[in-house]
Design an enzyme around this catalytic site. Sequence first.
Site, PDB file in Angstrom:
ATOM      1  N   HIS A  11       0.820  -1.215   0.000  1.00  0.00           N
ATOM      2  CA  HIS A  11       0.000   0.000   0.000  1.00  0.00           C
ATOM      3  C   HIS A  11       0.856   1.268   0.000  1.00  0.00           C
ATOM      4  O   HIS A  11       2.038   1.265   0.351  1.00  0.00           O
ATOM      5  CB  HIS A  11      -0.921   0.005   1.226  1.00  0.00           C
ATOM      6  CG  HIS A  11      -0.160   0.026   2.528  1.00  0.00           C
ATOM      7  ND1 HIS A  11       0.398   1.177   3.061  1.00  0.00           N
ATOM      8  CD2 HIS A  11       0.139  -0.965   3.397  1.00  0.00           C
ATOM      9  CE1 HIS A  11       1.002   0.895   4.191  1.00  0.00           C
ATOM     10  NE2 HIS A  11       0.860  -0.405   4.428  1.00  0.00           N
ATOM     11  N   GLU A  87      -2.087  -6.816   7.572  1.00  0.00           N
ATOM     12  CA  GLU A  87      -0.716  -6.791   8.091  1.00  0.00           C
ATOM     13  C   GLU A  87      -0.595  -7.692   9.315  1.00  0.00           C
ATOM     14  O   GLU A  87      -1.585  -8.013   9.981  1.00  0.00           O
ATOM     15  CB  GLU A  87      -0.339  -5.348   8.458  1.00  0.00           C
ATOM     16  CG  GLU A  87       1.056  -5.161   9.046  1.00  0.00           C
ATOM     17  CD  GLU A  87       2.185  -5.602   8.134  1.00  0.00           C
ATOM     18  OE1 GLU A  87       2.282  -6.817   7.826  1.00  0.00           O
ATOM     19  OE2 GLU A  87       3.000  -4.739   7.754  1.00  0.00           O
TER      20      GLU A  87
END
Length: 199
Positions: A11, A87
């Site tokens: 990202h 994550e």
Amino acid sequence: MSANRVILVRHGRTTWNADARFQGQTDVPLDDVGVGQARRTADALYEQLVGTHVRIVSSDLSRAAQTARALATRLDLELHLDERLREMSYGRWEGRTRDEIMLAWPEEFQTWRGGGDVRITGGESRSEAAARGASTIVEAEKEMDGGTLVIVSHGGTLRGAILSLLDAPGLPVEGLRNAHWAELQNTDRGWRLSRYNVC
């Protein structure tokens, strides 16, 4: 059935990235720089992918989903969200800087920083996040009949998943930078890394 290649994108930047704070599974959106990075990455990948068979799967955390949506919009494709691509969970480290963590959990942090597979207080270990990410990538890749699978996720999860797929968990490789990507091929001799930290 499988994808011909898998592109794995980290990202774009967030304010917590800029402040060097551990994000983990805390949902922090892209900052203005990250929005621009996502747009540039979408433009670059569009040139490679337009007119081909593509499927995009992203972590459901907003920083990854925003990055993925920029490409999905550009290619006029549906975006698939999967929480298993989140994550690594950093537990009580989330929202703290390295200095703050070093003061509060010095031994745990030193073991982690040295590459140890420590389960972070209230979170998960590197190997757990790597296995979660790798299995999700393999599952999504097997659902395709050729073409390119694009995975949008996070630095820790992607690094671990890539090393897991390459069967090289201890390899000292730097993480993907914000809005950079890697490319894997699933060959008859196993997974092969063809590009890394491309932007």
